[in-house]
Design a protein around this motif. Structure first.
Motif, PDB file in Angstrom:
ATOM      1  N   VAL A   7       0.824  -1.206   0.000  1.00  0.00           N
ATOM      2  CA  VAL A   7       0.000   0.000   0.000  1.00  0.00           C
ATOM      3  C   VAL A   7       0.856   1.254   0.000  1.00  0.00           C
ATOM      4  O   VAL A   7       2.055   1.203   0.307  1.00  0.00           O
ATOM      5  N   VAL A   8       0.209   2.368  -0.320  1.00  0.00           N
ATOM      6  CA  VAL A   8       0.777   3.689  -0.092  1.00  0.00           C
ATOM      7  C   VAL A   8      -0.196   4.425   0.824  1.00  0.00           C
ATOM      8  O   VAL A   8      -1.419   4.269   0.704  1.00  0.00           O
ATOM      9  N   ALA A   9       0.355   5.183   1.749  1.00  0.00           N
ATOM     10  CA  ALA A   9      -0.469   6.009   2.632  1.00  0.00           C
ATOM     11  C   ALA A   9      -0.829   7.285   1.899  1.00  0.00           C
ATOM     12  O   ALA A   9       0.024   7.906   1.266  1.00  0.00           O
ATOM     13  N   GLU A  10      -2.111   7.665   1.964  1.00  0.00           N
ATOM     14  CA  GLU A  10      -2.575   8.844   1.243  1.00  0.00           C
ATOM     15  C   GLU A  10      -2.964  10.007   2.142  1.00  0.00           C
ATOM     16  O   GLU A  10      -2.781  11.154   1.770  1.00  0.00           O
ATOM     17  N   GLN A  11      -3.520   9.704   3.326  1.00  0.00           N
ATOM     18  CA  GLN A  11      -4.057  10.785   4.144  1.00  0.00           C
ATOM     19  C   GLN A  11      -4.233  10.333   5.581  1.00  0.00           C
ATOM     20  O   GLN A  11      -4.619   9.190   5.834  1.00  0.00           O
ATOM     21  N   VAL A  12      -3.955  11.251   6.510  1.00  0.00           N
ATOM     22  CA  VAL A  12      -4.321  11.029   7.912  1.00  0.00           C
ATOM     23  C   VAL A  12      -5.801  11.362   8.009  1.00  0.00           C
ATOM     24  O   VAL A  12      -6.218  12.460   7.634  1.00  0.00           O
ATOM     25  N   VAL A  13      -6.606  10.416   8.489  1.00  0.00           N
ATOM     26  CA  VAL A  13      -8.047  10.661   8.557  1.00  0.00           C
ATOM     27  C   VAL A  13      -8.564  10.835   9.975  1.00  0.00           C
ATOM     28  O   VAL A  13      -9.654  11.378  10.171  1.00  0.00           O
ATOM     29  N   GLU A  58     -16.779  -3.774  15.031  1.00  0.00           N
ATOM     30  CA  GLU A  58     -16.927  -2.923  16.207  1.00  0.00           C
ATOM     31  C   GLU A  58     -16.935  -1.462  15.772  1.00  0.00           C
ATOM     32  O   GLU A  58     -16.457  -1.114  14.683  1.00  0.00           O
ATOM     33  N   GLU A  59     -17.446  -0.606  16.630  1.00  0.00           N
ATOM     34  CA  GLU A  59     -17.537   0.829  16.343  1.00  0.00           C
ATOM     35  C   GLU A  59     -16.181   1.410  15.972  1.00  0.00           C
ATOM     36  O   GLU A  59     -16.079   2.296  15.117  1.00  0.00           O
ATOM     37  N   TYR A  60     -15.121   0.915  16.607  1.00  0.00           N
ATOM     38  CA  TYR A  60     -13.757   1.370  16.329  1.00  0.00           C
ATOM     39  C   TYR A  60     -13.459   1.308  14.830  1.00  0.00           C
ATOM     40  O   TYR A  60     -13.027   2.284  14.222  1.00  0.00           O
ATOM     41  N   ALA A  61     -13.697   0.170  14.224  1.00  0.00           N
ATOM     42  CA  ALA A  61     -13.410  -0.015  12.800  1.00  0.00           C
ATOM     43  C   ALA A  61     -14.393   0.761  11.927  1.00  0.00           C
ATOM     44  O   ALA A  61     -13.988   1.381  10.940  1.00  0.00           O
ATOM     45  N   LEU A  62     -15.666   0.743  12.292  1.00  0.00           N
ATOM     46  CA  LEU A  62     -16.663   1.466  11.504  1.00  0.00           C
ATOM     47  C   LEU A  62     -16.358   2.959  11.444  1.00  0.00           C
ATOM     48  O   LEU A  62     -16.472   3.580  10.387  1.00  0.00           O
ATOM     49  N   THR A  63     -15.969   3.536  12.561  1.00  0.00           N
ATOM     50  CA  THR A  63     -15.632   4.965  12.601  1.00  0.00           C
ATOM     51  C   THR A  63     -14.464   5.262  11.680  1.00  0.00           C
ATOM     52  O   THR A  63     -14.470   6.243  10.928  1.00  0.00           O
ATOM     53  N   ARG A  64     -13.446   4.422  11.694  1.00  0.00           N
ATOM     54  CA  ARG A  64     -12.270   4.646  10.867  1.00  0.00           C
ATOM     55  C   ARG A  64     -12.598   4.515   9.377  1.00  0.00           C
ATOM     56  O   ARG A  64     -12.141   5.299   8.557  1.00  0.00           O
ATOM     57  N   ILE A  65     -13.407   3.533   9.040  1.00  0.00           N
ATOM     58  CA  ILE A  65     -13.815   3.373   7.647  1.00  0.00           C
ATOM     59  C   ILE A  65     -14.646   4.584   7.202  1.00  0.00           C
ATOM     60  O   ILE A  65     -14.416   5.144   6.129  1.00  0.00           O
ATOM     61  N   LYS A  66     -15.585   5.002   8.031  1.00  0.00           N
ATOM     62  CA  LYS A  66     -16.421   6.155   7.705  1.00  0.00           C
ATOM     63  C   LYS A  66     -15.564   7.385   7.447  1.00  0.00           C
ATOM     64  O   LYS A  66     -15.752   8.093   6.456  1.00  0.00           O
ATOM     65  N   ARG A  67     -14.617   7.653   8.314  1.00  0.00           N
ATOM     66  CA  ARG A  67     -13.754   8.832   8.148  1.00  0.00           C
ATOM     67  C   ARG A  67     -12.887   8.711   6.895  1.00  0.00           C
ATOM     68  O   ARG A  67     -12.641   9.698   6.210  1.00  0.00           O
ATOM     69  N   ALA A  68     -12.431   7.529   6.581  1.00  0.00           N
ATOM     70  CA  ALA A  68     -11.603   7.333   5.383  1.00  0.00           C
ATOM     71  C   ALA A  68     -12.420   7.505   4.113  1.00  0.00           C
ATOM     72  O   ALA A  68     -11.930   8.046   3.120  1.00  0.00           O
ATOM     73  N   VAL A  69     -13.660   7.054   4.120  1.00  0.00           N
ATOM     74  CA  VAL A  69     -14.530   7.197   2.957  1.00  0.00           C
ATOM     75  C   VAL A  69     -14.831   8.672   2.710  1.00  0.00           C
ATOM     76  O   VAL A  69     -14.831   9.129   1.571  1.00  0.00           O
ATOM     77  N   GLU A  70     -15.065   9.423   3.784  1.00  0.00           N
ATOM     78  CA  GLU A  70     -15.383  10.846   3.652  1.00  0.00           C
ATOM     79  C   GLU A  70     -14.224  11.616   3.031  1.00  0.00           C
ATOM     80  O   GLU A  70     -14.436  12.616   2.359  1.00  0.00           O
ATOM     81  N   ALA A  71     -12.996  11.164   3.291  1.00  0.00           N
ATOM     82  CA  ALA A  71     -11.790  11.804   2.754  1.00  0.00           C
ATOM     83  C   ALA A  71     -11.797  13.309   2.966  1.00  0.00           C
ATOM     84  O   ALA A  71     -11.308  14.065   2.146  1.00  0.00           O
ATOM     85  N   GLY A  72     -12.384  13.738   4.082  1.00  0.00           N
ATOM     86  CA  GLY A  72     -12.386  15.153   4.429  1.00  0.00           C
ATOM     87  C   GLY A  72     -11.142  15.502   5.216  1.00  0.00           C
ATOM     88  O   GLY A  72     -10.159  14.759   5.207  1.00  0.00           O
ATOM     89  N   PRO A  73     -11.185  16.624   5.907  1.00  0.00           N
ATOM     90  CA  PRO A  73     -10.023  16.975   6.728  1.00  0.00           C
ATOM     91  C   PRO A  73      -9.855  15.963   7.855  1.00  0.00           C
ATOM     92  O   PRO A  73     -10.791  15.267   8.236  1.00  0.00           O
ATOM     93  N   THR A  74      -8.659  15.891   8.385  1.00  0.00           N
ATOM     94  CA  THR A  74      -8.378  14.981   9.493  1.00  0.00           C
ATOM     95  C   THR A  74      -9.330  15.273  10.645  1.00  0.00           C
ATOM     96  O   THR A  74      -9.565  16.426  10.998  1.00  0.00           O
TER      97      THR A  74
END
Length: 167
Positions: free
Chosen positions: A75-81, A135-151
């Motif tokens: 992988v390559v890292a693209e953004q801190v989410v 778990e909510e932990y993973a769902l939150t991280r996926i949601k934030r990554a999909v949004e690709a908004g500011p950190t």
């Protein structure tokens, strides 16, 4: 995740008391928009890929290393989410750890998803509308990554009711 040697050495000195640790989570997408998940050997649950940085290792390096070690995907890292301090975790052996997690959105650039170490029971790509139970932990991280908004920084908006910070 297996405990790194440097943490075992610390535990020999400090015992079971609270240990503050960095953590890195990687939300990995492929060209089809699917997310890479691992079924953890320690909990039996599906989650995003992550781990503890080695001393001196940068968060993006940790994400790349952990994803490859666990799934054989490059992988390559693209953004801190997301940056968030998690509540303390109490382990069955009496250890107490508290993690500050840095979550990175990553893009797959090679390799074929497979179990690549003893930390995962299964790994696989999942469409966002067909995720396994998470778990909510993973769902939150996926949601934030999909949004690709500011950190997103915990404590800087979307606060639980009754909790306010001075401006």
């Amino acid at each position: 995740m297996p405990t790194p040697d440097f943490i075992r050495d610390l535990r020999n000195s400090i015992g079971r008391q609270l240990l503050w640790l960095p953590g890195v989570s990687a939300v990995v997408f492929d060209d089809e928009g699917r997310v890479l998940l691992g079924k953890r050997a320690d909990t039996g649950g599906w989650s995003v890929i992550g781990g503890i940085p080695e001393p001196g290792e940068q968060p993006a390096e940790t994400a790349l290393r952990e994803v490859y070690e666990e799934t054989a995907v490059r992988v390559v890292a693209e953004q801190v989410v997301l940056v968030e301090t998690m509540p303390p975790t109490h382990y069955p052996n009496g250890d107490v750890c508290q993690f500050m997690d840095v979550t990175l959105r990553c893009r797959a650039i090679g390799g074929r998803a497979r179990v690549n170490d003893d930390e995962s029971l299964e790994v696989g790509w999942f469409a966002l509308d067909a995720l396994p139970e998470l778990e909510e932990y993973a769902l939150t991280r996926i949601k934030r990554a999909v949004e690709a908004g500011p950190t997103w920084f915990h404590g800087m908006g979307e606060e639980p009711e009754g909790r306010h910070f001075p401006v």
